[in-house]
Design a protein around this motif. Structure first.
Motif, PDB file in Angstrom:
ATOM      1  N   PRO A  63      83.933 -21.668 -50.829  1.00 27.62           N
ATOM      2  CA  PRO A  63      85.077 -22.567 -50.749  1.00 27.62           C
ATOM      3  C   PRO A  63      84.605 -24.015 -50.896  1.00 27.62           C
ATOM      4  O   PRO A  63      83.468 -24.340 -50.543  1.00 27.62           O
ATOM      5  N   PRO A  64      85.462 -24.898 -51.412  1.00 27.83           N
ATOM      6  CA  PRO A  64      85.036 -26.285 -51.618  1.00 27.83           C
ATOM      7  C   PRO A  64      84.496 -26.956 -50.354  1.00 27.83           C
ATOM      8  O   PRO A  64      83.535 -27.727 -50.435  1.00 27.83           O
ATOM      9  N   ALA A  65      85.074 -26.652 -49.183  1.00 29.55           N
ATOM     10  CA  ALA A  65      84.610 -27.283 -47.947  1.00 29.55           C
ATOM     11  C   ALA A  65      83.164 -26.902 -47.640  1.00 29.55           C
ATOM     12  O   ALA A  65      82.368 -27.741 -47.194  1.00 29.55           O
ATOM     13  N   ASP A  66      82.809 -25.633 -47.871  1.00 30.93           N
ATOM     14  CA  ASP A  66      81.428 -25.204 -47.638  1.00 30.93           C
ATOM     15  C   ASP A  66      80.501 -25.720 -48.738  1.00 30.93           C
ATOM     16  O   ASP A  66      79.373 -26.136 -48.467  1.00 30.93           O
ATOM     17  N   ALA A  67      80.987 -25.688 -49.976  1.00 32.62           N
ATOM     18  CA  ALA A  67      80.143 -26.130 -51.086  1.00 32.62           C
ATOM     19  C   ALA A  67      79.775 -27.602 -50.964  1.00 32.62           C
ATOM     20  O   ALA A  67      78.706 -28.014 -51.409  1.00 32.62           O
TER      21      ALA A  67
ATOM     22  N   VAL B  89      76.420 -28.144 -49.393  1.00 32.75           N
ATOM     23  CA  VAL B  89      75.251 -27.556 -50.050  1.00 32.75           C
ATOM     24  C   VAL B  89      74.766 -28.502 -51.142  1.00 32.75           C
ATOM     25  O   VAL B  89      75.559 -29.011 -51.935  1.00 32.75           O
ATOM     26  N   GLN B  90      73.465 -28.721 -51.179  1.00 31.02           N
ATOM     27  CA  GLN B  90      72.863 -29.595 -52.175  1.00 31.02           C
ATOM     28  C   GLN B  90      71.721 -28.871 -52.882  1.00 31.02           C
ATOM     29  O   GLN B  90      71.049 -28.030 -52.279  1.00 31.02           O
ATOM     30  N   PRO B  91      71.472 -29.194 -54.159  1.00 31.70           N
ATOM     31  CA  PRO B  91      70.297 -28.629 -54.835  1.00 31.70           C
ATOM     32  C   PRO B  91      69.024 -28.948 -54.058  1.00 31.70           C
ATOM     33  O   PRO B  91      68.854 -30.041 -53.535  1.00 31.70           O
ATOM     34  N   GLY B  92      68.136 -27.961 -53.993  1.00 30.56           N
ATOM     35  CA  GLY B  92      66.906 -28.113 -53.238  1.00 30.56           C
ATOM     36  C   GLY B  92      66.944 -27.455 -51.875  1.00 30.56           C
ATOM     37  O   GLY B  92      65.885 -27.218 -51.280  1.00 30.56           O
ATOM     38  N   MET B  93      68.148 -27.142 -51.367  1.00 23.25           N
ATOM     39  CA  MET B  93      68.253 -26.448 -50.079  1.00 23.25           C
ATOM     40  C   MET B  93      67.720 -25.028 -50.207  1.00 23.25           C
ATOM     41  O   MET B  93      67.746 -24.425 -51.281  1.00 23.25           O
ATOM     42  N   THR B  94      67.251 -24.487 -49.094  1.00 18.80           N
ATOM     43  CA  THR B  94      66.734 -23.122 -49.054  1.00 18.80           C
ATOM     44  C   THR B  94      67.784 -22.192 -48.471  1.00 18.80           C
ATOM     45  O   THR B  94      68.417 -22.514 -47.458  1.00 18.80           O
ATOM     46  N   LEU B  95      68.001 -21.064 -49.122  1.00 14.27           N
ATOM     47  CA  LEU B  95      68.898 -20.036 -48.579  1.00 14.27           C
ATOM     48  C   LEU B  95      68.096 -18.774 -48.293  1.00 14.27           C
ATOM     49  O   LEU B  95      67.095 -18.491 -48.942  1.00 14.27           O
ATOM     50  N   THR B  96      68.560 -18.037 -47.306  1.00 18.18           N
ATOM     51  CA  THR B  96      67.944 -16.764 -46.931  1.00 18.18           C
ATOM     52  C   THR B  96      68.830 -15.632 -47.428  1.00 18.18           C
ATOM     53  O   THR B  96      70.042 -15.657 -47.211  1.00 18.18           O
ATOM     54  N   LEU B  97      68.244 -14.664 -48.128  1.00 16.78           N
ATOM     55  CA  LEU B  97      69.022 -13.525 -48.600  1.00 16.78           C
ATOM     56  C   LEU B  97      68.479 -12.252 -47.970  1.00 16.78           C
ATOM     57  O   LEU B  97      67.284 -12.162 -47.658  1.00 16.78           O
TER      58      LEU B  97
ATOM     59  N   VAL C 234      68.199 -23.498 -53.882  1.00 10.11           N
ATOM     60  CA  VAL C 234      69.419 -23.836 -54.608  1.00 10.11           C
ATOM     61  C   VAL C 234      69.078 -24.721 -55.806  1.00 10.11           C
ATOM     62  O   VAL C 234      68.404 -25.748 -55.663  1.00 10.11           O
ATOM     63  N   ARG C 235      69.515 -24.289 -56.981  1.00 17.95           N
ATOM     64  CA  ARG C 235      69.260 -25.049 -58.213  1.00 17.95           C
ATOM     65  C   ARG C 235      70.497 -25.758 -58.727  1.00 17.95           C
ATOM     66  O   ARG C 235      70.415 -26.847 -59.304  1.00 17.95           O
ATOM     67  N   PHE C 236      71.678 -25.161 -58.501  1.00 18.46           N
ATOM     68  CA  PHE C 236      72.885 -25.689 -59.129  1.00 18.46           C
ATOM     69  C   PHE C 236      74.083 -25.493 -58.208  1.00 18.46           C
ATOM     70  O   PHE C 236      74.288 -24.407 -57.664  1.00 18.46           O
ATOM     71  N   VAL C 237      74.865 -26.550 -58.032  1.00 17.66           N
ATOM     72  CA  VAL C 237      76.148 -26.491 -57.336  1.00 17.66           C
ATOM     73  C   VAL C 237      77.187 -27.030 -58.314  1.00 17.66           C
ATOM     74  O   VAL C 237      77.131 -28.202 -58.714  1.00 17.66           O
ATOM     75  N   SER C 238      78.102 -26.182 -58.728  1.00 20.30           N
ATOM     76  CA  SER C 238      79.041 -26.568 -59.781  1.00 20.30           C
ATOM     77  C   SER C 238      79.915 -27.748 -59.340  1.00 20.30           C
ATOM     78  O   SER C 238      80.422 -27.771 -58.216  1.00 20.30           O
ATOM     79  N   PRO C 239      80.108 -28.712 -60.232  1.00 21.78           N
ATOM     80  CA  PRO C 239      80.989 -29.839 -59.897  1.00 21.78           C
ATOM     81  C   PRO C 239      82.466 -29.526 -60.103  1.00 21.78           C
ATOM     82  O   PRO C 239      83.319 -30.375 -59.835  1.00 21.78           O
TER      83      PRO C 239
ATOM     84  N   ARG D 105      80.870 -22.346 -57.757  1.00 17.88           N
ATOM     85  CA  ARG D 105      79.727 -21.494 -58.100  1.00 17.88           C
ATOM     86  C   ARG D 105      78.427 -22.182 -57.685  1.00 17.88           C
ATOM     87  O   ARG D 105      78.199 -23.358 -57.985  1.00 17.88           O
ATOM     88  N   VAL D 106      77.587 -21.429 -56.986  1.00 19.04           N
ATOM     89  CA  VAL D 106      76.284 -21.921 -56.537  1.00 19.04           C
ATOM     90  C   VAL D 106      75.215 -20.959 -57.048  1.00 19.04           C
ATOM     91  O   VAL D 106      75.373 -19.741 -56.947  1.00 19.04           O
TER      92      VAL D 106
END
Length: 389
Positions: free
Chosen positions: A241-245, A248-256, A267-272, A282-283
């Motif tokens: 959702p836009p509020a969560d996105a 989020v910034q490029p360079g952040m680490t996510l755990t899967l 994170v490489r890309f956060v759609s504008p 899209r992230v």
């Protein structure tokens, strides 16, 4: 009057007997007690909003007890995601011209280096291309010989300059035709020394993840024969959702996480822009897959820590399933010597699988988490029975 009250209390107990939680009340009426109750035994007082429950009953109900977590923590975004191949590291391999497959050098799953042979195709068109190269080479050689002769005669005064210029133009045109014929052969993948053989080579290093070519098969030009992918790095794709996105910034680490495995991606890309259909953002994150533990197309669950070190150091959070709504108020059940007490709380924002507690708890309590909904149900039964008295 005493008999009536005792009978009503006994009936109330019978209604709760089949339930998982048997809730003895402090008093059923004016001086009355349930039938068979030993008045000389000490019993804890149960006030409004409380449920009497022993340790054995808590265990039997499957209720787990936790303490609120305290610390700066930071927000967590949890979402489902999908593993996808990097579009820049996946190549479809086809033949530039049609022909018959006469050799296959690689199969599904085989590793391959760039330039290595995947297949060989035999083609009449390939023979025609080679023949054209030979003809162009012969014309170019003749043109060069004519130019050399005319220049020599011109130097001796036996040829006019106009004829030398004509020979020079013919030689240049013959060289252009030869270069073009050679480029067509190179683009087709023709093997040196094989007049009618086309070599299908791997355009990148990686692994063969798709193969449609079969021995003896006649294939058309540009038909897909193989698919090669470099899976040492794959993409983690999710929609937020836009509020969560916005957190989020490029360079952040996510755990899967997936069954039996955990990993980290960046994170490489956060759609504008928002997706026109889902209205989500899209992230994309990059995942190191050199050990081959992850597969393209696999669904995973991801968490992104968005505010490392942010927020008050004494902030409390509890599992989301510990919060129940009672009387339109968010409530948690705090463990007491006698059982549980319903405590209204003020909630902050959701923090992944947990929720922030703004007020209502001190942090030292033990609260019901898993199966806390059973306490809400028993509290509602108790309130209904008190209303009958």
């Amino acid at each position: 009057m005493t008999v009536t009250i005792a009978a009503r209390c006994a009936a109330w107990s019978c209604r709760l007997a089949p339930a998982l939680l048997l809730l003895p009340l402090a008093g059923c009426g004016e001086g009355g007690a349930p039938a068979g109750h030993n008045k000389t035994e000490a019993e804890p007082h149960v006030a409004a909003g409380e449920i009497a429950l022993s340790d054995d009953q808590v265990a039997a109900a499957g209720i787990t007890l936790v303490r609120p977590e305290r610390g700066s923590g930071g927000g967590t975004i949890a979402a489902p995601a999908l593993l996808e191949g990097d579009p820049q590291a996946t190549q479809i391999v086809s033949a530039a011209i049609g022909g018959r497959v006469v050799s296959l050098a690689r199969n599904l799953g085989d590793p391959v280096r760039r330039g290595e042979t995947l297949a060989v195709i035999e083609s009449r068109e390939a023979a025609a291309l080679n023949a054209e190269v030979e003809r162009a080479a012969a014309r170019a050689e003749l043109a060069r010989a004519n130019l050399s002769r005319d220049e020599a005669l011109f130097a001796k005064g036996h040829r006019p300059e106009r004829e030398v210029q004509t020979s020079r133009a013919a030689a240049r045109e013959a060289e252009v035709s030869l270069n073009m014929a050679r480029q067509q052969v190179a683009a087709s993948g023709l093997r040196r020394g094989g007049l009618n053989r086309i070599v299908i080579a791997a355009p990148i290093g990686g692994r063969v993840i798709g193969r449609t070519a079969m021995l003896g098969q006649t294939v058309a030009a540009d038909a897909e024969l193989f698919r090669v992918a470099n899976l040492t790095r794959i993409s983690v794709t999710l929609s937020l959702p836009p509020a969560d996105a916005s957190r989020v910034q490029p360079g952040m680490t996510l755990t899967l996480a997936a069954p039996g495995r955990e990993g980290q991606a960046r994170v490489r890309f956060v759609s504008p822009v928002l997706d026109s259909e889902t209205r989500l953002v899209r992230v994309i994150a990059d995942l190191d897959n050199r050990d081959g533990r992850w597969r393209v197309g696999e669904p995973v669950q991801v968490e992104i820590r968005t505010e490392t070190g942010a927020g008050p150091a004494d902030r409390l959070s509890v599992p989301a399933d510990a919060v129940q709504t009672i009387g339109n108020r968010p409530t948690v059940f705090v463990r007491t010597p006698a059982g549980f007490r319903a405590v209204p709380v003020t909630l902050g924002r959701r923090d992944g699988p947990r929720v922030i507690i703004v007020s209502g708890l001190t942090g030292g309590e033990r609260i019901a988490a898993t199966n806390s909904f059973t306490l809400k149900a028993e509290l509602g039964k108790g309130d209904a029975d008190h209303g009958d008295h």
